[in-house]
Enzyme design. Structure first.
Site, PDB file in Angstrom:
ATOM      1  N   TYR A  10      -1.540 -26.387 -46.186  1.00 31.63           N
ATOM      2  CA  TYR A  10      -2.235 -25.186 -46.877  1.00 31.63           C
ATOM      3  C   TYR A  10      -2.316 -25.353 -48.580  1.00 31.63           C
ATOM      4  O   TYR A  10      -3.238 -25.450 -48.973  1.00 31.63           O
ATOM      5  CB  TYR A  10      -1.974 -23.769 -46.320  1.00 31.63           C
ATOM      6  CG  TYR A  10      -2.838 -22.465 -47.293  1.00 31.63           C
ATOM      7  CD1 TYR A  10      -4.738 -22.762 -47.328  1.00 31.63           C
ATOM      8  CD2 TYR A  10      -2.294 -21.826 -48.280  1.00 31.63           C
ATOM      9  CE1 TYR A  10      -4.970 -21.723 -48.370  1.00 31.63           C
ATOM     10  CE2 TYR A  10      -3.015 -21.421 -49.327  1.00 31.63           C
ATOM     11  CZ  TYR A  10      -4.149 -21.202 -48.810  1.00 31.63           C
ATOM     12  OH  TYR A  10      -4.921 -19.828 -49.770  1.00 31.63           O
ATOM     13  N   SER A  68     -16.053 -11.811 -44.977  1.00 31.26           N
ATOM     14  CA  SER A  68     -14.659 -10.491 -45.351  1.00 31.26           C
ATOM     15  C   SER A  68     -14.363 -10.937 -46.484  1.00 31.26           C
ATOM     16  O   SER A  68     -14.664 -12.261 -47.250  1.00 31.26           O
ATOM     17  CB  SER A  68     -14.146 -10.626 -44.289  1.00 31.26           C
ATOM     18  OG  SER A  68     -13.375 -11.548 -44.269  1.00 31.26           O
TER      19      SER A  68
HETATM   20  N1  LIG Z   1      -5.576 -13.862 -49.522  1.00 33.30           N
HETATM   21  C1  LIG Z   1      -5.025 -13.979 -50.072  1.00 33.30           C
HETATM   22  O1  LIG Z   1      -3.827 -13.629 -50.034  1.00 33.30           O
HETATM   23  C2  LIG Z   1      -5.226 -14.988 -50.856  1.00 33.30           C
HETATM   24  C3  LIG Z   1      -4.226 -15.815 -52.088  1.00 33.30           C
HETATM   25  C4  LIG Z   1      -4.626 -16.715 -52.742  1.00 33.30           C
HETATM   26  C5  LIG Z   1      -6.015 -17.565 -52.630  1.00 33.30           C
HETATM   27  N2  LIG Z   1      -6.952 -16.827 -51.567  1.00 33.30           N
HETATM   28  C6  LIG Z   1      -7.988 -17.433 -51.162  1.00 33.30           C
HETATM   29  O2  LIG Z   1      -9.231 -17.341 -51.207  1.00 33.30           O
HETATM   30  C7  LIG Z   1     -10.655 -17.156 -50.656  1.00 33.30           C
HETATM   31  C8  LIG Z   1     -10.859 -15.676 -49.496  1.00 33.30           C
HETATM   32  O3  LIG Z   1     -10.072 -15.566 -48.361  1.00 33.30           O
HETATM   33  P1  LIG Z   1      -9.560 -13.800 -48.599  1.00 33.30           P
HETATM   34  O4  LIG Z   1      -7.956 -13.663 -48.623  1.00 33.30           O
HETATM   35  O5  LIG Z   1     -10.979 -13.370 -48.885  1.00 33.30           O
HETATM   36  O6  LIG Z   1      -9.892 -14.147 -46.353  1.00 33.30           O
HETATM   37  P2  LIG Z   1     -11.232 -13.428 -45.956  1.00 33.30           P
HETATM   38  O7  LIG Z   1     -11.253 -12.454 -46.073  1.00 33.30           O
HETATM   39  O8  LIG Z   1     -10.428 -14.098 -44.589  1.00 33.30           O
HETATM   40  O9  LIG Z   1     -11.898 -14.299 -46.071  1.00 33.30           O
HETATM   41  C9  LIG Z   1     -12.099 -15.337 -45.942  1.00 33.30           C
HETATM   42  C10 LIG Z   1     -13.295 -16.225 -45.493  1.00 33.30           C
HETATM   43  O10 LIG Z   1     -13.697 -18.099 -45.280  1.00 33.30           O
HETATM   44  C11 LIG Z   1     -14.305 -17.689 -44.770  1.00 33.30           C
HETATM   45  N3  LIG Z   1     -14.659 -19.308 -44.015  1.00 33.30           N
HETATM   46  C12 LIG Z   1     -13.346 -20.139 -43.696  1.00 33.30           C
HETATM   47  N4  LIG Z   1     -13.404 -21.084 -42.712  1.00 33.30           N
HETATM   48  C13 LIG Z   1     -15.420 -21.881 -43.751  1.00 33.30           C
HETATM   49  C14 LIG Z   1     -15.946 -22.082 -43.456  1.00 33.30           C
HETATM   50  N5  LIG Z   1     -15.521 -23.957 -42.997  1.00 33.30           N
HETATM   51  N6  LIG Z   1     -17.277 -22.062 -44.000  1.00 33.30           N
HETATM   52  C15 LIG Z   1     -17.807 -20.978 -44.961  1.00 33.30           C
HETATM   53  N7  LIG Z   1     -16.596 -20.518 -44.284  1.00 33.30           N
HETATM   54  C16 LIG Z   1     -15.614 -19.938 -44.114  1.00 33.30           C
HETATM   55  C17 LIG Z   1     -14.730 -17.139 -43.949  1.00 33.30           C
HETATM   56  O11 LIG Z   1     -15.682 -16.863 -42.964  1.00 33.30           O
HETATM   57  P3  LIG Z   1     -15.452 -16.202 -41.526  1.00 33.30           P
HETATM   58  O12 LIG Z   1     -15.525 -15.017 -41.354  1.00 33.30           O
HETATM   59  O13 LIG Z   1     -16.498 -17.691 -40.625  1.00 33.30           O
HETATM   60  O14 LIG Z   1     -14.361 -16.954 -40.914  1.00 33.30           O
HETATM   61  C18 LIG Z   1     -14.384 -15.575 -44.062  1.00 33.30           C
HETATM   62  O15 LIG Z   1     -15.368 -15.613 -45.311  1.00 33.30           O
HETATM   63  C19 LIG Z   1      -9.718 -18.278 -49.671  1.00 33.30           C
HETATM   64  O16 LIG Z   1     -10.090 -19.633 -50.369  1.00 33.30           O
HETATM   65  C20 LIG Z   1      -8.514 -18.425 -49.613  1.00 33.30           C
HETATM   66  O17 LIG Z   1      -7.914 -19.634 -49.328  1.00 33.30           O
HETATM   67  C21 LIG Z   1      -6.416 -16.231 -50.693  1.00 33.30           C
END
Ligand SMILES: NC(=O)c1ccc[n+]([C@@H]2O[C@H](COP(=O)([O-])OP(=O)(O)OC[C@H]3O[C@@H](n4cnc5c(N)ncnc54)[C@H](OP(=O)(O)O)[C@@H]3O)[C@@H](O)[C@H]2O)c1
Length: 292
Positions: A147, A11
């Site tokens: 985090y 996702s």
């Molecule tokens: N959203 C924000 O506001 C934001 C802001 C700054 C940085 N980020 C960073 O952006 C990145 C992506 O997040 P997102 O916003 O796109 O959220 P997201 O849609 O919830 O995606 C998170 C992804 O990480 C995967 N994941 C979690 N633990 C894992 C593991 N042990 N091994 C493999 N995959 C794993 C999840 O897979 P599953 O489907 O298996 O759970 C999911 O595909 C993250 O590193 C997050 O910290 C996000």
């Protein structure tokens, strides 16, 4: 044709990066803990997408996934360390196991992926590693200590990688997004199990505010993915790129305040070195810059 390996493609940003790379004609090893969640991507990829099961918290899974991708494509050109999750709670509320879990994925997951992919990149003398950090890796705040600590660690790891790998022809790009409209605040964060009423007005309030933004975050994952693709394709990308106007604003405010404090206190800082005159005990200390 370049080969990308992206972690966490089920996702959000990871998914958007995998889709953008496929649209640009790249080969993509689209990885996810539940491999069925990337089956649709494989269909879009018309033979250029390999769905691979990968849990970055599991060392055996990392080795197997990287091997599968390398055997399929003959080598990985671009690794995107995107997988990650959040952990909310005041410092005193969070237990060791909760901290270990988030560090296992957000820090050790990055280290493991890098260790698995670098031998091939070093052998070929080229490659790009994109680490997804966060504004939380540059600016700490209440309710978010561990985090943020995991993303501060991604900063440190990326700065070291940049210096160590550049002479070997391998580029490191650190991406620092502020809020992205993904499922992060829906399913990719944990709340510490313990609650202490004294923190309701600080950590508790900030956590509630962050969660209230779910679905209204300013950052568009597709535009971020497109920007990351442009950086990777460019000859001279920056080492670090902030993504999102709010990220720029918050980091600028922190750095301005920090520089102000450094300059006000410079004489005190230097006065502990043998070579410098000691700061006189009878001279008043400077005052700190007003907190923003
Ligand atoms: N959203 C924000 O506001 C934001 C802001 C700054 C940085 N980020 C960073 O952006 C990145 C992506 O997040 P997102 O916003 O796109 O959220 P997201 O849609 O919830 O995606 C998170 C992804 O990480 C995967 N994941 C979690 N633990 C894992 C593991 N042990 N091994 C493999 N995959 C794993 C999840 O897979 P599953 O489907 O298996 O759970 C999911 O595909 C993250 O590193 C997050 O910290 C996000």
């Amino acid at each position: 044709m370049q080969t990308w390996l992206v972690t966490g493609c089920s996702s959000g940003l990871g998914r958007a990066i995998a889709e953008a790379a496929l649209s640009a004609g790249a080969r993509v090893a689209a990885t996810a803990r539940r491999v069925e969640s990337v089956a649709e991507l494989a269909q879009q990829g018309s033979g250029r997408c390999l769905p691979v099961a990968l849990d970055v918290a599991d060392p055996a899974s990392v080795k197997a996934a990287v091997l599968a991708a390398e055997e399929w494509a003959g080598g990985i050109d671009v690794l995107v360390n995107n997988a990650g999750f959040g952990l909310y709670g005041a410092v005193e509320e969070v237990e060791d196991d909760e901290i270990r879990d988030v560090f296992e994925t957000n820090i050790l997951g990055v280290a493991r992926m890098v260790r698995a992919v670098l031998p091939g990149m070093r052998q070929r003398g080229r490659g790009t590693i994109v680490n997804i950090g966060s504004v939380a890796g540059l600016v700490g705040g209440p309710g978010n200590a561990f985090y943020a600590a995991s993303k501060f660690a991604v900063e440190a790891i990326s700065e070291a990688m940049h210096a160590e790998l550049r002479p070997l022809g391998i580029r490191t790009i650190l991406i620092e997004p502020s809020g992205i409209r993904t499922d992060f605040h829906g399913r990719s964060y944990k709340r510490a199990a313990r609650r202490i009423a004294d923190y309701e007005q600080t950590a508790g309030k900030q956590i509630a505010f962050n969660l209230s933004l779910n679905g209204r975050q300013a950052g568009d994952p597709r535009r971020m993915a497109a920007t990351i693709l442009r950086l990777v394709a460019s000859e001279n990308p920056p080492f670090r790129l902030l993504l999102g106007a709010s990220c720029v604003e918050r980091v600028r405010a922190k750095l301005t305040g920090m520089l102000d404090d450094i300059e006000r206190w410079e004489e005190v800082s230097g006065a502990v070195d043998f070579a410098n005159p000691e700061f006189p005990a009878d001279r008043p200390l400077p005052s700190a810059a007003p907190q923003k």
